[in-house]
Design a protein around this motif. Structure first.
Motif: not given
Ligand code: ATP
Ligand code: MG
Lengths: 314, 379
Positions: B352-371
């Motif tokens: 599942l890892w190939p689908s897990v890391w994109p989710l994590l990366l997405f969360t971090v990047v988008v949270m950065g944008i939100a802030l």
């Protein structure tokens, strides 16, 4: 902190703010001393709320600088927010929370010790203890104002910025409120309060008058009145409306204001004003008495002149 | 407790406030329960399509004239795209489990020898049948393929066998979803769709509501920090997301009889990752929008590509390359792979890892944008 911080709670210079091409605040400088109640007056849309927002870091000034409680209004907004109680003009607490929940939220946000006791005490003082579980949205307008004031005092701020805190509040509550303000001021808390009420203006230590974004006068009530150099006469008698029409534009007459059964006529040139009035009153049933120029006379005068000088707001 | 100005007490005050407000908001509460039910009913049936060029690996234990012809014929059918060879069955299974390939063609070791002896040997096609829509047509095409290879492509030593009935069999082995039941695929997919819709919409409104009611001015005048407001507002919706996930899982199990091959804990963990990713989108939209109407429009704008390009509505591999690129950025795509992988394939974390890391990366990047876009003033 710099040296002026000990003396001034608010010390701002040359504040400017534009919204689009509207110059809403134009070169405003204000000094409020510690423990002083400072009244902020001006017609609707003159920039009072905007100026207050700049002082507590809610709006960034386009130009100008200054300090609040010794902290820079642009760079140190975080420190200012901790020690300032800001009461917004429009009720801004959560109407879908109960009265207690609102106060509790405020106490938590400011990380107040002994939160429960503090909230209970505030509710008691407000006289809302029995209604603490009521939704805030169901309070009457005046009660909302009183709640808002109590909430912005909850964290024991050193400076209060109150934007029309008594709008819609009954006379008794208004008197209580002003007595409370004077008690706070005596304890060294500084207050900047905007208002449209003349009686409130007279209860302030100092005043500032703003129109179309420009500060037109600043000082004690007496200084503000003296600053315009107006002489005023009170005329009593019949047909005052017709008389006011007739006097307008006559030499020495700058302004006529109806006050109930009397007419206030003011002018800068005292001698010519007196001559004109005596001539108009000659042979009639009019009673002419020299009187003190009131704050209201001065404010109306300043407002009329400022629109003459700068044109209508864009 | 403080960490670089982050105050746990202030953060908790925001969390509590959001919970209290949410509890009083009946309509939102109804939506939380109603939306999954309505969507489950609506999407019970799915749209069928005919994707081509599905990635296929070859396990060729018998390199011969015949195997070359058969592979060439597969390519010509356009349903299969040969992406490589695998050395053994295990590698083939792994490639299927990770979703790298849709099919593995297994040519057994002594295939051509047994063919010559007339023993009617069998070719094995293993298929990832999680999404029956994606594999159905391709598998139908393989039996045609056997006929046509038998008719035209047997040459050399095999030439005498040409023209008759195929002298060999093609065995199809559907993995993960042997009956090809499309609800098995659709219902888990719905989980992501429903979560996307409610999470983005509700948090999208979270900040604009404060702004429209004038309470934002109050909030901004307090010492509360952007990160405390943003994350504090998110927390109650995480709980809501998990409630919704539970409703859908219950429906999947009891109404649609979807098999649970994997670990339920993994399902919730995947849901949590996805909820976090989606909530950051909502809170970003909330910071960008001027009012609640704009927040709704932005939600729709985000929702459409998610539903169309994530492999929920149409098989991912049936989409053109550019659409796949976009799809790969969307959290729903990865969540669909995760949830189908766990529920239907029983995949482990390594798969599942190939689908897990994109989710994590997405969360971090988008949270950065939100802030970055959180407005600390009323300007
Ligand atoms: N966010 C904004 N965007 C655009 N224009 C604004 C904004 N806020 C205020 N203004 C404009 O700035 C001017 C001054 O507004 P402000 O609210 O400061 O006046 P005020 O003195 O507080 O008036 P009042 O006595 O009615 O409260 C008005 O013309 C108003 O329309
Ligand atoms: Mg105002």
């Amino acid at each position: 902190m710099n040296a002026s911080a000990d003396e001034f709670a608010i010390d701002v210079h040359g504040l400017h703010k534009h919204f689009g091409d509207k110059h809403v605040v134009n070169d405003v400088s204000l000094q409020v001393r510690r423990g002083e109640i400072f009244g902020f007056l001006g017609p609707n849309g003159s920039g009072k709320t905007t100026s207050i927002r700049m002082m507590c870091g809610l709006l960034t000034p386009d130009a100008g600088s200054g300090t609040c409680l010794g902290y820079d209004i642009v760079r140190e907004a975080d420190q200012i927010k901790r020690q300032v109680g800001y009461m917004t003009q429009k009720f801004s607490y959560w109407e879908d929370l109960t009265i207690r929940e609102n106060l509790d939220f405020v106490a938590r946000i400011y990380e107040m010790p002994d939160r429960k006791a503090l909230v209970d005490r505030t509710l008691d003082e407000l006289g809302l203890a029995s209604r603490a579980g009521q939704l805030t949205g169901s309070l009457s307008g005046g009660w909302k104002q009183r709640l808002a004031l109590a909430a912005c005092l909850l964290h024991q701020p050193r400076l209060l910025l109150l934007d029309e805190p008594t709008a819609g509040v009954d006379p008794t509550a208004r008197r209580d409120f002003w007595e409370e303000l004077h008690r706070l001021a005596a304890r060294g808390i500084s207050v900047l309060v905007s208002t449209h009420y003349m009686d409130e203006a007279e209860r302030c230590h100092k005043l500032a008058y703003i129109a179309y974004g420009r500060l037109l006068a600043q000082g004690t009530a007496a200084e503000v009145i003296a600053g315009q150099g107006l002489s005023t006469w009170t005329i009593e008698g019949d047909d005052l409306t017709e008389l006011a029409q007739r006097l307008r534009g006559q030499p020495g007459v700058d302004q006529t204001v109806a006050f109930g059964a009397a007419l206030h006529v003011s002018g800068r040139d005292g001698a010519r004003l007196e001559a004109t009035l005596r001539e108009a009153a000659a042979g009639g049933a009019l009673r002419l008495t020299p009187s003190d120029t009131s704050l209201e006379d001065v404010f109306i005068y300043m407002m009329a002149r400022s629109s003459d000088n700068f044109g209508a707001p864009a | 407790m403080k960490w670089r100005g982050f105050s746990l007490a202030r953060w908790w005050s925001v969390v509590l406030k959001e919970f209290l407000q949410l509890r009083r908001d009946r309509i939102t509460f109804g939506m939380i329960i109603g939306l999954p039910i309505v969507q489950l009913t609506l999407f019970g049936f799915a749209i069928n399509t005919d994707p081509k060029h599905l990635p296929t690996a070859v396990l060729n234990a018998d390199p011969s004239e015949f195997s070359r012809s058969f592979v060439a014929a597969m390519k010509n059918s356009e349903y299969f795209e040969i992406v490589g060879e695998v050395p053994d069955e295990e590698a083939g299974r792994a490639a299927l489990a990770q979703g790298k390939v849709q099919f593995v063609l297994n040519i057994p070791a002594d295939f051509s020898r047994r063919l010559l002896r007339g023993e009617k040997p069998a070719l094995l096609v293993e298929a990832d049948a999680t999404d029956p829509m994606a594999t159905g047509m391709a598998l139908a095409a393989t039996s045609q393929l056997a006929q046509s290879v038998a008719r035209h492509d047997l040459t050399g030593a095999l030439a005498p066998l040409r023209g008759g009935e195929p002298p060999f069999e093609v065995q199809v082995h559907r993995l993960y979803n042997p009956e090809g039941n499309s609800q098995y695929n659709t219902v888990p997919g719905l989980m992501g769709v429903i979560l996307t819709m409610t999470m983005v919409m509700m948090t999208g409104l979270a900040m604009t509501r404060e702004r429209e009611r004038g309470t934002m001015e109050n909030l901004l005048a307090t010492p509360v920090r952007p990160i405390e407001v943003m994350t504090g507002k998110i927390v109650p919706y995480i709980a809501i997301g998990l409630i919704q996930a539970t409703i859908i899982l219950l429906a999947a199990h009891f109404v649609f009889q979807v098999p649970f091959a994997g670990n339920l804990g993994a399902v919730y963990l995947a849901a949590l990752l996805f909820i976090a990713a989606t909530l950051t989108v909502g809170i970003t939209l909330s910071s960008l929008a001027q009012n609640q109407l704009q927040a709704m429009q932005l939600t729709m704008f985000y929702f459409l590509p998610n539903i169309l390009l994530s492999g929920f509505m149409f098989p991912f591999r049936g989409m053109p390359q550019w659409a796949q690129y976009i799809g790969n950025v969307l959290p729903l795509t990865h969540f669909n792979r995760l949830i189908r992988g766990i529920l239907l394939k029983g995949s482990g974390w390594a798969d599942l890892w190939p689908s897990v890391w994109p989710l994590l990366l997405f969360t971090v990047v988008v949270m950065g944008i939100a802030l970055r876009f959180y407005r600390r003033t009323l300007d």
